[in-house]
Design a protein around this motif. Structure first.
Motif, PDB file in Angstrom:
ATOM      1  N   ALA A  53       0.819  -1.215   0.000  1.00 30.07           N
ATOM      2  CA  ALA A  53       0.000   0.000   0.000  1.00 30.07           C
ATOM      3  C   ALA A  53       0.850   1.260   0.000  1.00 30.07           C
ATOM      4  CB  ALA A  53      -0.937  -0.007   1.207  1.00 30.07           C
ATOM      5  N   SER A  54       2.010   1.200   0.628  1.00 33.55           N
ATOM      6  CA  SER A  54       2.838   2.396   0.783  1.00 33.55           C
ATOM      7  C   SER A  54       3.399   2.932  -0.524  1.00 33.55           C
ATOM      8  CB  SER A  54       3.984   2.124   1.765  1.00 33.55           C
ATOM      9  OG  SER A  54       4.816   1.081   1.279  1.00 33.55           O
ATOM     10  N   VAL A  55       3.321   2.167  -1.628  1.00 29.56           N
ATOM     11  CA  VAL A  55       3.834   2.693  -2.902  1.00 29.56           C
ATOM     12  C   VAL A  55       3.000   3.882  -3.372  1.00 29.56           C
ATOM     13  CG1 VAL A  55       4.739   0.440  -3.574  1.00 29.56           C
ATOM     14  CG2 VAL A  55       2.487   1.150  -4.411  1.00 29.56           C
ATOM     15  N   PHE A  56       1.828   4.084  -2.774  1.00 32.92           N
ATOM     16  CA  PHE A  56       0.974   5.204  -3.157  1.00 32.92           C
ATOM     17  C   PHE A  56       1.012   6.352  -2.142  1.00 32.92           C
ATOM     18  CE2 PHE A  56      -1.113   1.485  -5.153  1.00 32.92           C
ATOM     19  CZ  PHE A  56      -1.068   1.899  -6.477  1.00 32.92           C
ATOM     20  N   THR A  57       1.855   6.255  -1.125  1.00 37.86           N
ATOM     21  CA  THR A  57       1.896   7.279  -0.084  1.00 37.86           C
ATOM     22  C   THR A  57       2.162   8.667  -0.663  1.00 37.86           C
ATOM     23  OG1 THR A  57       2.605   5.694   1.606  1.00 37.86           O
ATOM     24  CG2 THR A  57       3.045   8.024   2.021  1.00 37.86           C
ATOM     25  N   TRP A  58       3.119   8.750  -1.574  1.00 39.97           N
ATOM     26  CA  TRP A  58       3.498  10.045  -2.151  1.00 39.97           C
ATOM     27  C   TRP A  58       2.346  10.715  -2.891  1.00 39.97           C
ATOM     28  CZ3 TRP A  58       3.033  10.890  -7.392  1.00 39.97           C
ATOM     29  CH2 TRP A  58       2.810   9.762  -8.189  1.00 39.97           C
ATOM     30  N   LEU A  59       1.428   9.896  -3.422  1.00 43.48           N
ATOM     31  CA  LEU A  59       0.340  10.425  -4.237  1.00 43.48           C
ATOM     32  C   LEU A  59      -0.598  11.315  -3.427  1.00 43.48           C
ATOM     33  CD1 LEU A  59      -0.671  10.247  -7.156  1.00 43.48           C
ATOM     34  CD2 LEU A  59      -1.979   8.207  -6.510  1.00 43.48           C
ATOM     35  N   ALA A  60      -0.718  11.040  -2.138  1.00 42.23           N
ATOM     36  CA  ALA A  60      -1.630  11.815  -1.295  1.00 42.23           C
ATOM     37  C   ALA A  60      -1.244  13.285  -1.245  1.00 42.23           C
ATOM     38  CB  ALA A  60      -1.654  11.231   0.117  1.00 42.23           C
ATOM     39  N   ALA A  61       0.057  13.579  -1.386  1.00 43.61           N
ATOM     40  CA  ALA A  61       0.517  14.961  -1.327  1.00 43.61           C
ATOM     41  C   ALA A  61       0.454  15.652  -2.683  1.00 43.61           C
ATOM     42  CB  ALA A  61       1.952  15.006  -0.796  1.00 43.61           C
ATOM     43  N   GLU A  62       0.233  14.881  -3.757  1.00 48.64           N
ATOM     44  CA  GLU A  62       0.266  15.442  -5.105  1.00 48.64           C
ATOM     45  C   GLU A  62      -1.118  15.713  -5.689  1.00 48.64           C
ATOM     46  OE1 GLU A  62       2.997  16.285  -6.728  1.00 48.64           O
ATOM     47  OE2 GLU A  62       4.338  15.604  -5.129  1.00 48.64           O
ATOM     48  N   LEU A  63      -2.136  15.093  -5.141  1.00 46.39           N
ATOM     49  CA  LEU A  63      -3.488  15.253  -5.679  1.00 46.39           C
ATOM     50  C   LEU A  63      -4.207  16.396  -4.975  1.00 46.39           C
ATOM     51  CD1 LEU A  63      -4.628  11.523  -6.032  1.00 46.39           C
ATOM     52  CD2 LEU A  63      -3.640  13.026  -7.776  1.00 46.39           C
ATOM     53  N   PRO A  64      -5.314  16.890  -5.538  1.00 51.91           N
ATOM     54  CA  PRO A  64      -6.075  17.961  -4.882  1.00 51.91           C
ATOM     55  C   PRO A  64      -6.420  17.610  -3.436  1.00 51.91           C
ATOM     56  CG  PRO A  64      -6.899  17.600  -7.099  1.00 51.91           C
ATOM     57  CD  PRO A  64      -5.897  16.518  -6.845  1.00 51.91           C
ATOM     58  N   GLY A  65      -6.495  18.621  -2.587  1.00 55.12           N
ATOM     59  CA  GLY A  65      -6.697  18.415  -1.161  1.00 55.12           C
ATOM     60  C   GLY A  65      -8.004  17.746  -0.784  1.00 55.12           C
ATOM     61  N   ASP A  66      -9.012  17.807  -1.659  1.00 50.93           N
ATOM     62  CA  ASP A  66     -10.292  17.192  -1.337  1.00 50.93           C
ATOM     63  C   ASP A  66     -10.386  15.753  -1.837  1.00 50.93           C
ATOM     64  OD1 ASP A  66     -10.313  17.897  -3.991  1.00 50.93           O
ATOM     65  OD2 ASP A  66     -12.408  18.562  -4.016  1.00 50.93           O
ATOM     66  N   VAL A  67      -9.242  15.184  -2.266  1.00 51.79           N
ATOM     67  CA  VAL A  67      -9.194  13.782  -2.685  1.00 51.79           C
ATOM     68  C   VAL A  67      -8.444  12.988  -1.619  1.00 51.79           C
ATOM     69  CG1 VAL A  67      -8.356  12.141  -4.414  1.00 51.79           C
ATOM     70  CG2 VAL A  67      -9.239  14.379  -5.136  1.00 51.79           C
ATOM     71  N   GLU A  68      -9.078  11.961  -1.083  1.00 55.02           N
ATOM     72  CA  GLU A  68      -8.438  11.113  -0.087  1.00 55.02           C
ATOM     73  C   GLU A  68      -7.913   9.852  -0.754  1.00 55.02           C
ATOM     74  OE1 GLU A  68      -9.375   9.443   4.385  1.00 55.02           O
ATOM     75  OE2 GLU A  68     -10.946   9.249   2.884  1.00 55.02           O
ATOM     76  N   VAL A  69      -6.618   9.613  -0.610  1.00 52.20           N
ATOM     77  CA  VAL A  69      -6.003   8.398  -1.143  1.00 52.20           C
ATOM     78  C   VAL A  69      -6.201   7.266  -0.139  1.00 52.20           C
ATOM     79  CG1 VAL A  69      -3.816   7.294  -1.766  1.00 52.20           C
ATOM     80  CG2 VAL A  69      -4.323   9.615  -2.561  1.00 52.20           C
ATOM     81  N   CYS A  70      -6.797   6.175  -0.597  1.00 58.18           N
ATOM     82  CA  CYS A  70      -7.034   4.994   0.234  1.00 58.18           C
ATOM     83  C   CYS A  70      -6.332   3.817  -0.439  1.00 58.18           C
ATOM     84  CB  CYS A  70      -8.528   4.713   0.380  1.00 58.18           C
ATOM     85  SG  CYS A  70      -9.485   6.090   1.054  1.00 58.18           S
ATOM     86  N   ALA A  71      -5.173   3.439   0.073  1.00 55.21           N
ATOM     87  CA  ALA A  71      -4.359   2.400  -0.559  1.00 55.21           C
ATOM     88  C   ALA A  71      -4.684   1.030   0.030  1.00 55.21           C
ATOM     89  CB  ALA A  71      -2.880   2.721  -0.383  1.00 55.21           C
ATOM     90  N   ILE A  72      -4.752   0.035  -0.837  1.00 51.04           N
ATOM     91  CA  ILE A  72      -5.110  -1.323  -0.428  1.00 51.04           C
ATOM     92  C   ILE A  72      -3.856  -2.132  -0.102  1.00 51.04           C
ATOM     93  CG2 ILE A  72      -6.188  -3.483  -1.150  1.00 51.04           C
ATOM     94  CD1 ILE A  72      -8.187  -1.229  -0.614  1.00 51.04           C
ATOM     95  N   GLU A  73      -3.876  -2.799   1.047  1.00 54.26           N
ATOM     96  CA  GLU A  73      -2.811  -3.728   1.447  1.00 54.26           C
ATOM     97  C   GLU A  73      -3.375  -5.138   1.334  1.00 54.26           C
ATOM     98  OE1 GLU A  73       0.524  -3.391   1.739  1.00 54.26           O
ATOM     99  OE2 GLU A  73       0.711  -2.708   3.819  1.00 54.26           O
ATOM    100  N   PHE A  74      -2.926  -5.881   0.329  1.00 60.39           N
ATOM    101  CA  PHE A  74      -3.427  -7.235   0.131  1.00 60.39           C
ATOM    102  C   PHE A  74      -2.791  -8.207   1.131  1.00 60.39           C
ATOM    103  CE2 PHE A  74      -3.967  -5.647  -4.350  1.00 60.39           C
ATOM    104  CZ  PHE A  74      -5.353  -5.704  -4.346  1.00 60.39           C
ATOM    105  N   PRO A  75      -3.477  -9.326   1.430  1.00 66.35           N
ATOM    106  CA  PRO A  75      -2.876 -10.341   2.303  1.00 66.35           C
ATOM    107  C   PRO A  75      -1.514 -10.784   1.769  1.00 66.35           C
ATOM    108  CG  PRO A  75      -5.200 -10.835   1.916  1.00 66.35           C
ATOM    109  CD  PRO A  75      -4.849  -9.693   1.003  1.00 66.35           C
ATOM    110  N   GLY A  76      -0.537 -10.912   2.678  1.00 68.36           N
ATOM    111  CA  GLY A  76       0.804 -11.335   2.285  1.00 68.36           C
ATOM    112  C   GLY A  76       1.716 -10.206   1.865  1.00 68.36           C
ATOM    113  N   HIS A  77       1.201  -8.968   1.813  1.00 74.92           N
ATOM    114  CA  HIS A  77       1.971  -7.820   1.347  1.00 74.92           C
ATOM    115  C   HIS A  77       2.194  -6.816   2.492  1.00 74.92           C
ATOM    116  CE1 HIS A  77       0.166  -9.616  -2.184  1.00 74.92           C
ATOM    117  NE2 HIS A  77       0.924  -8.897  -2.976  1.00 74.92           N
ATOM    118  N   GLY A  78       3.322  -6.111   2.427  1.00 71.44           N
ATOM    119  CA  GLY A  78       3.556  -4.996   3.341  1.00 71.44           C
ATOM    120  C   GLY A  78       3.358  -5.373   4.798  1.00 71.44           C
ATOM    121  N   ARG A  79       2.464  -4.646   5.459  1.00 75.28           N
ATOM    122  CA  ARG A  79       2.208  -4.881   6.877  1.00 75.28           C
ATOM    123  C   ARG A  79       1.494  -6.205   7.134  1.00 75.28           C
ATOM    124  NH1 ARG A  79      -0.014   1.138   8.760  1.00 75.28           N
ATOM    125  NH2 ARG A  79       1.828   2.315   8.105  1.00 75.28           N
ATOM    126  N   ARG A  80       1.047  -6.866   6.074  1.00 77.78           N
ATOM    127  CA  ARG A  80       0.349  -8.149   6.215  1.00 77.78           C
ATOM    128  C   ARG A  80       1.219  -9.294   5.707  1.00 77.78           C
ATOM    129  NH1 ARG A  80      -5.582  -7.576   3.793  1.00 77.78           N
ATOM    130  NH2 ARG A  80      -5.879  -9.372   5.151  1.00 77.78           N
TER     131      ARG A  80
END
Length: 274
Positions: A53-80
């Motif tokens: 999910a963290s590969v999209f962290t940077w995107l939250a700062a680049e998109l308009p302020g009224d857009v919320e980035v919600c990144a998916i962490e699939f089973p077996g990936h990242g924190r899972r």
């Protein structure tokens, strides 16, 4: 002795409890780098094979302020990472649709990258089957249209050495992370599972989506040609656009600014239609 009606009611209650117990925990699935309960739009991001999910962290700062980035962490990936990755597409899609329905407030857009685009497409179709509110648009990146097969040989059943070499070729460059033997030991089962989702995929017949589709590709991505990107047009009765950005398969990293600008343009165009 219990009456038949009482036994039936008890069985139905146990069935409901089992269903509730089997539902995925949305808190494990969704990461929002900049939570915004008042957002006017949520962008639900699905990563590429082996991606977290963290590969999209940077995107939250680049998109308009009224857009919320919600990144998916699939089973077996990242924190899972301690969980087993899912190897079958349909159960993965059904669980993801449950999570989104429970935690993502409309309007929302699905953004899938590489195999994430395939998962996003099938998740949008799952919402159609359920008859509930689905995504207001589907954004797909670094992915050929789902009715087309990959021009490259399958990777997920190759030997360790062959798979590592194939991953270098897929990226279009040598990936130094794959030189780390311990990291490879951890990541290869996850990569095999994700690649298998794509390489064993067979699209079931169905009507096109009615939401807009915006497709994004890399100018040097040999795995996704411009015609295979434009072929996404066949999967919607709504608006369609195709944008090519500088870079290879992972233009998400090499052309971050341009990708964010292209996404912002599509979001603004979508705002006019919502």
């Amino acid at each position: 002795m219990q009456e038949p009606q009482e036994r039936t009611g008890r069985a139905r209650d146990l069935g409901r409890r089992a269903h509730l117990a089997s539902r995925p925990d949305p808190r494990k699935w969704i990461q929002c780098p900049r939570p915004n309960p008042d957002a006017s739009l949520r962008l639900v991001c699905l990563p590429y094979s082996g991606g977290r999910a963290s590969v999209f962290t940077w995107l939250a700062a680049e998109l308009p302020g009224d857009v919320e980035v919600c990144a998916i962490e699939f089973p077996g990936h990242g924190r899972r990472l301690g969980e087993a990755p899912m190897t079958r597409l349909r159960p993965l899609v059904e669980q993801l649709a449950d999570v989104i329905a429970a935690r993502i407030r409309p309007p929302f857009v699905l953004l899938g990258y590489s195999v994430g685009a395939l998962i996003a497409f099938e998740t949008a179709r799952a919402f159609v089957r359920r008859g509930g509110p689905g995504p207001n648009a589907l954004f797909v990146a670094a992915a050929r249209a789902p009715h087309l097969r990959s021009p490259r040989p399958p990777l997920h059943e190759l030997s360790r050495a062959e798979l590592v070499e194939g991953l270098h070729r897929l990226a279009g460059r040598h990936n130094e992370l794959l030189d780390n033997e311990e990291l490879v030991d951890v990541m290869l089962p996850v990569l095999r599972a994700d690649l298998g989702l794509d390489e064993t995929y067979a699209r079931e017949p169905g009507s096109p989506l009615d939401c807009p589709i915006a497709a994004f590709g890399g100018s040097e991505d040999w795995t996704v040609s411009r015609p295979s990107l434009e072929a996404w047009r066949e999967h919607t009765t709504g608006d369609f656009s195709a944008t090519t950005l500088p870079g290879g398969h992972f233009f998400l990293d090499s052309s971050r600014g341009l990708f964010a600008e292209a996404l912002t343009a599509e979001i603004k165009r979508l705002d006019e239609m919502i």
